[in-house]
Design a protein around this motif. Structure first.
Motif, short mmCIF file in Angstrom:
data_model
loop_
_atom_site.label_atom_id
_atom_site.label_comp_id
_atom_site.label_asym_id
_atom_site.label_seq_id
_atom_site.Cartn_x
_atom_site.Cartn_y
_atom_site.Cartn_z
N GLU A 1 43.91 -17.55 -1.44
CA GLU A 1 45.33 -17.83 -1.70
C GLU A 1 45.95 -18.65 -0.56
N GLN A 2 45.66 -18.24 0.66
CA GLN A 2 46.18 -18.99 1.81
C GLN A 2 45.61 -20.41 1.83
N VAL A 3 44.33 -20.51 1.52
CA VAL A 3 43.69 -21.84 1.51
C VAL A 3 44.40 -22.74 0.51
N LYS A 4 44.65 -22.20 -0.69
CA LYS A 4 45.30 -23.02 -1.73
C LYS A 4 46.69 -23.47 -1.29
N GLU A 5 47.45 -22.53 -0.72
CA GLU A 5 48.82 -22.87 -0.30
C GLU A 5 48.81 -23.94 0.79
N ASN A 6 47.94 -23.75 1.77
CA ASN A 6 47.92 -24.71 2.88
C ASN A 6 47.39 -26.07 2.45
N ILE A 7 46.41 -26.05 1.56
CA ILE A 7 45.87 -27.35 1.10
C ILE A 7 46.95 -28.11 0.33
N GLN A 8 47.72 -27.40 -0.49
CA GLN A 8 48.79 -28.09 -1.23
C GLN A 8 49.79 -28.72 -0.26
N THR A 9 50.08 -27.99 0.82
CA THR A 9 51.00 -28.54 1.84
C THR A 9 50.48 -29.87 2.37
N PHE A 10 49.17 -29.95 2.53
CA PHE A 10 48.61 -31.16 3.14
C PHE A 10 48.20 -32.22 2.11
N ILE B 1 35.84 -42.48 12.30
CA ILE B 1 35.82 -41.65 11.10
C ILE B 1 37.26 -41.33 10.67
N THR B 2 37.40 -40.62 9.55
CA THR B 2 38.69 -40.05 9.21
C THR B 2 38.54 -38.53 9.20
N VAL B 3 39.61 -37.83 9.57
CA VAL B 3 39.56 -36.37 9.70
C VAL B 3 40.71 -35.78 8.88
N PRO B 4 40.44 -34.70 8.12
CA PRO B 4 41.55 -34.10 7.37
C PRO B 4 42.58 -33.50 8.34
N LEU B 5 43.84 -33.63 7.98
CA LEU B 5 44.88 -33.15 8.89
C LEU B 5 44.95 -31.62 8.91
N LEU B 6 44.32 -30.98 7.95
CA LEU B 6 44.22 -29.52 7.94
C LEU B 6 42.76 -29.12 8.07
N ALA C 1 51.60 -30.76 12.76
CA ALA C 1 50.91 -31.99 12.35
C ALA C 1 51.75 -33.23 12.61
N SER C 2 53.05 -33.04 12.77
CA SER C 2 53.95 -34.20 12.96
C SER C 2 53.96 -34.73 14.39
N ARG C 3 53.31 -34.02 15.32
CA ARG C 3 53.28 -34.56 16.70
C ARG C 3 52.36 -35.79 16.71
N ASP C 4 52.71 -36.75 17.51
CA ASP C 4 51.86 -37.94 17.65
C ASP C 4 50.49 -37.56 18.17
N ASN C 5 49.51 -38.31 17.73
CA ASN C 5 48.17 -38.19 18.29
C ASN C 5 47.45 -36.88 17.95
N VAL C 6 47.96 -36.19 16.92
CA VAL C 6 47.26 -34.98 16.47
C VAL C 6 46.19 -35.38 15.45
N VAL C 7 44.97 -34.96 15.71
CA VAL C 7 43.85 -35.29 14.82
C VAL C 7 43.84 -34.34 13.63
N THR C 8 43.92 -33.04 13.93
CA THR C 8 43.91 -32.05 12.86
C THR C 8 44.60 -30.78 13.34
N VAL C 9 45.04 -29.98 12.36
CA VAL C 9 45.71 -28.71 12.65
C VAL C 9 44.82 -27.59 12.09
N THR D 1 43.61 -31.68 18.94
CA THR D 1 43.47 -30.79 17.79
C THR D 1 44.34 -29.57 18.10
N VAL D 2 45.05 -29.09 17.09
CA VAL D 2 46.05 -28.03 17.32
C VAL D 2 45.50 -26.67 16.90
#
Ligand code: SF4
Ligand code: SF4
Length: 404
Positions: free
Chosen positions: A286-295, A43-48, A270-278, A231-232
């Motif tokens: 507001e936090q959701v919007k900011e973090n989603i834009q980051t990702f 599958i694919t997993v969102p990084l956030l 998220a930049s560590r190798d082998n991280v599936v999601t953070v 997963t972090v």
């Protein structure tokens, strides 16, 4: 809308033949106006991912109106991974996220939950509680499921109730897709746990402050050696890396003027190798919007940014109540192997955040011999400390606070 997907950092498009057992930096997938994803098994997993331990509240209840908006925004932008647990939000998190996700097709979201080891007495409890969790979340399977919080206090119960065997049965029945564990223990315990099963993933506390100071990298390395994807959790250390001190913020702004502390901390994890999601425990839209834009705009940290993270960790470490710079000169001479800089760092963070639970959880990840109460007051460390700290006295103070 047809998604325009392309791979960054790789010239090879993903296909069935390109599947890997885990995931690495190279399997980053970008889609228009969606958070980046990583290939994970089939599958694919969102990084956030949305961590559901700090949900929006209205009085003593979860604010469902706000949560619905947060979940909707996540779903619209491909952040379709939600992580809950039995104990989160006074045991209200599973019910709340289950309600919020009810209107979506089950195949369109991923739900992660955890088996509360502290509630187990016998093997049958594992299935009984699992079924209860399915009901609370209104689903008939979990995508990701974990033995929750393996540490020195829970590891015996985890073995006594044959947790792995019980959960593997549920996995074979299709009620768990990917089986893992979350961990808050010592490296010694982790070395045993990773051998218990061919785990699909491990959930670890990873952030740039703890990486060296409390040796989070040791846990990461143990898991990496077994090729277990990560997963972090706590990438921002319970919010501690969002509200930076004036000096730390100045350093970040000078080096990376276009970023925010939250974006920087999340990207570091998220930049560590082998991280599936953070996982980020977001509490409002507001936090959701900011973090989603980051990702959506996500890029791995550059080498220069990695250096900035190291410098930030040092600044944060030195600015707490105890002026320790983590130079480790003291540990070179301590006959008991006490992890002095880690203890002082945890204490400083606690004094800023006032989060006693986090302090306790992190403190207990130290090996027994590394803890403050093992100090024999020989004073050898004091001679080596460039900050002229009275280390044994300060250790006694931290120990007293921990035991309160
Ligand atoms: S005083 Fe305590 S911390 Fe310092 S070197 Fe001796 S045992 Fe280690
Ligand atoms: S020698 Fe002093 S400043 Fe350096 S790590 Fe030890 S306590 Fe901290």
């Amino acid at each position: 809308m047809k998604r325009r997907e392309f791979i960054i950092n790789s010239t090879v498009a993903l296909s069935g033949t390109a599947l890997l057992t885990g995931c690495g930096k190279k399997e980053l997938i970008r889609s228009e106006n969606q958070v980046v994803r990583r290939k994970y098994k089939d599958i694919t997993v969102p990084l956030l991912a949305l961590g559901c331990m700090r949900l929006p509240m209205r009085g003593a209840e979860v604010d469902m109106q706000e949560l619905d908006k947060m979940v909707e925004y996540c779903m619209q932008h491909g952040a379709n991974y939600f992580d809950t647990a039995y104990m989160y939000v006074d045991e209200k998190s599973e019910i709340a996220i289950g309600k919020a996700l009810k209107k979506y097709n089950r195949k369109d979201f991923m739900l992660a939950d955890k088996s509360p080891i502290y509630m187990m007495n016998k093997p049958e409890d594992v299935r009984r509680i699992f079924e209860e969790q399915l009901n609370k979340c209104q689903v008939d399977y979990f995508d990701f499921y974990m033995c929750h919080n393996i540490n020195k206090n829970t590891v015996d119960t985890y073995r006594k109730v044959n947790m792995v065997d019980e959960l593997v049965k549920l996995k074979k029945e299709g009620k768990i897709k990917y089986l893992g564990f979350s961990f808050h223990g010592t490296p010694e315990i982790l070395k045993d746990v990773v051998k218990d099963y061919k785990w699909d993933f491990a959930q670890l506390q990873i952030n740039y402050l703890d990486w060296d100071v409390v040796k989070a990298h040791e846990q990461y390395d143990i898991v990496q050696a077994e090729k277990i994807p990560v997963t972090v959790m706590e990438p921002l250390r319970g919010g501690g890396l969002v509200n930076l001190s004036e000096n730390a913020l100045k350093k970040l702004k000078e080096a990376c003027p276009d970023t925010t502390p939250a974006a920087f901390g999340l990207r570091w994890a998220a930049s560590r190798d082998n991280v599936v999601t953070v996982l980020s425990g977001m509490s409002n839209l507001e936090q959701v919007k900011e973090n989603i834009q980051t990702f959506i705009d996500y890029k791995d940290l550059t080498e220069q940014e990695e250096k900035v993270a190291d410098e930030l960790a040092k600044i944060i470490q030195s600015q707490g109540e105890i002026n320790c710079t983590a130079c480790k000169y003291c540990t070179e001479v301590c006959p008991r192997g006490i992890n002095i800089p880690a203890i002082f760092s945890l204490y400083n963070q606690y004094k800023v955040s006032k989060n006693k639970m986090m302090f306790k959880i992190y403190y207990e990840t130290l090996a027994e011999n590394e803890k403050a109460d093992k100090c024999i007051k020989c004073n050898l460390c004091n001679r080596n400390c460039p900050q002229s700290l009275d280390i044994p006295t300060l250790l006694a103070k931290v120990d007293e606070e921990y035991k309160k």
